[in-house]
Design a protein around this motif. Structure first.
Motif, PDB file in Angstrom:
ATOM      1  N   THR A  20       0.861  -1.173   0.000  1.00 51.39           N
ATOM      2  CA  THR A  20       0.000   0.000   0.000  1.00 51.39           C
ATOM      3  C   THR A  20       0.901   1.228   0.000  1.00 51.39           C
ATOM      4  O   THR A  20       1.750   1.374   0.882  1.00 51.39           O
ATOM      5  N   LYS A  22       1.255   5.489  -0.531  1.00 48.33           N
ATOM      6  CA  LYS A  22       0.622   6.807  -0.612  1.00 48.33           C
ATOM      7  C   LYS A  22       1.109   7.530  -1.857  1.00 48.33           C
ATOM      8  O   LYS A  22       2.294   7.440  -2.215  1.00 48.33           O
ATOM      9  N   ARG A  72      -4.253   6.308  -2.500  1.00 47.10           N
ATOM     10  CA  ARG A  72      -3.769   5.042  -1.940  1.00 47.10           C
ATOM     11  C   ARG A  72      -3.628   4.048  -3.084  1.00 47.10           C
ATOM     12  O   ARG A  72      -4.614   3.572  -3.638  1.00 47.10           O
ATOM     13  N   SER A  88      -8.849   7.380  -3.638  1.00 50.51           N
ATOM     14  CA  SER A  88      -8.620   8.596  -2.867  1.00 50.51           C
ATOM     15  C   SER A  88      -8.303   8.237  -1.423  1.00 50.51           C
ATOM     16  O   SER A  88      -8.846   7.267  -0.877  1.00 50.51           O
ATOM     17  N   TYR A  89      -7.426   9.012  -0.815  1.00 49.73           N
ATOM     18  CA  TYR A  89      -7.072   8.773   0.587  1.00 49.73           C
ATOM     19  C   TYR A  89      -7.251  10.077   1.358  1.00 49.73           C
ATOM     20  O   TYR A  89      -6.778  11.137   0.939  1.00 49.73           O
ATOM     21  N   GLU A  91      -6.275  12.082   4.549  1.00 51.00           N
ATOM     22  CA  GLU A  91      -5.192  12.077   5.519  1.00 51.00           C
ATOM     23  C   GLU A  91      -5.700  12.294   6.943  1.00 51.00           C
ATOM     24  O   GLU A  91      -6.674  13.016   7.169  1.00 51.00           O
ATOM     25  N   LEU A 204       0.798   5.134   4.642  1.00 48.39           N
ATOM     26  CA  LEU A 204      -0.250   6.111   4.378  1.00 48.39           C
ATOM     27  C   LEU A 204      -0.195   7.282   5.353  1.00 48.39           C
ATOM     28  O   LEU A 204      -0.232   8.441   4.955  1.00 48.39           O
TER      29      LEU A 204
END
Length: 241
Positions: A20, A22, A72, A88-89, A91, A204
């Motif tokens: 994974t 970022k 992500r 989409s990630y 934060e 992440l």
């Protein structure tokens, strides 16, 4: 492209290893470190993986077709399996609150799916009002959280548990050790009252300060801000190439 059945967490309904990563404006952070870890795990576990050229071309295609300012990127590899997504990630902007998980948890040096057991730990912590939980091994040594490595400030020194304690060798953990002066040593649970400050380290969240372990409030001061700045400065996005 072959359709792959996914579980409720977005992983293929099979088994394998995953990374994974970022991304910032389509550029992954520490891509080389992630891919080296994946290759090493695949070799050790006997998992055949596609060529580097194929993986990079699929990354480029996936990032182009699914653009996100902060994303992500997840790569899943298994026997006759390659699955890649870019979502989409959001934060984390608040410090984390952790509790202790009440039972010994055996960690893995490989980042593997299914990942249901780790999500179950998160959900159990959430049910008690926490973001994640501190895990420990059969020697009562601190290991990691359900989804992150840990770094503690004890007696004015940042320390993190060794891989031999039973932890995932995290990419950001490696950056903290190699570039930011974090030392590696066993940390017994009896030392928790001596912890001044702490971080969750993961690909992440990068470096998320911890405000509480159980009811114990931790300090987020100059030492924390300095380490976070160092880790983030060594965790810059790069081109896929």
């Amino acid at each position: 492209m072959t359709t792959i059945d996914l579980d409720s967490y977005g992983f293929p309904k099979s088994s394998g290893i995953f990374e994974t990563i970022k991304t910032v404006d389509g550029a992954p952070i520490a891509l080389g470190r992630h891919m080296r870890r994946a290759v090493e795990s695949a070799l050790e576990l006997g998992i055949g993986i596609p060529s580097e050229e194929f993986i990079r071309s699929e990354m480029i295609r996936t990032l182009s077709e699914n653009p996100h300012a902060i994303g992500r990127l997840r790569i899943c590899l298994g026997q006759n399996l390659f699955h890649i997504t870019h979502d989409s990630y959001v934060e984390n902007t608040e410090p984390a609150r952790l509790n202790f998980y009440s039972q010994t948890v055996i960690g893995s040096i490989h980042k593997m799916f299914p990942y249901d057991d780790r999500f179950a730990l998160i959900e159990a912590a959430n049910d008690e009002g926490y973001n994640d939980c501190v895990l420990f091994n059969d020697k009562n040594e601190i290991t990691e959280t359900a989804t992150a490595n840990l770094a503690f400030l004890i007696a004015d020194q940042w320390v993190t548990p060794p891989i031999t304690a039973g932890i995932l060798p995290g990419v950001v953990r490696a950056i903290a050790i190699e570039e930011c002066g974090v030392k590696v040593r066993p940390i017994h649970i009896s030392e928790i009252p001596e912890v001044e400050s702490a971080f969750m380290l993961s690909s992440l969240r990068i470096a998320q300060p911890i405000s509480h372990i159980g009811d114990m409030k931790l300090k987020i001061g100059d030492a924390s801000r300095d380490l976070e700045e160092q880790i983030r400065s060594h965790s810059q996005p790069v081109s896929v190439g």
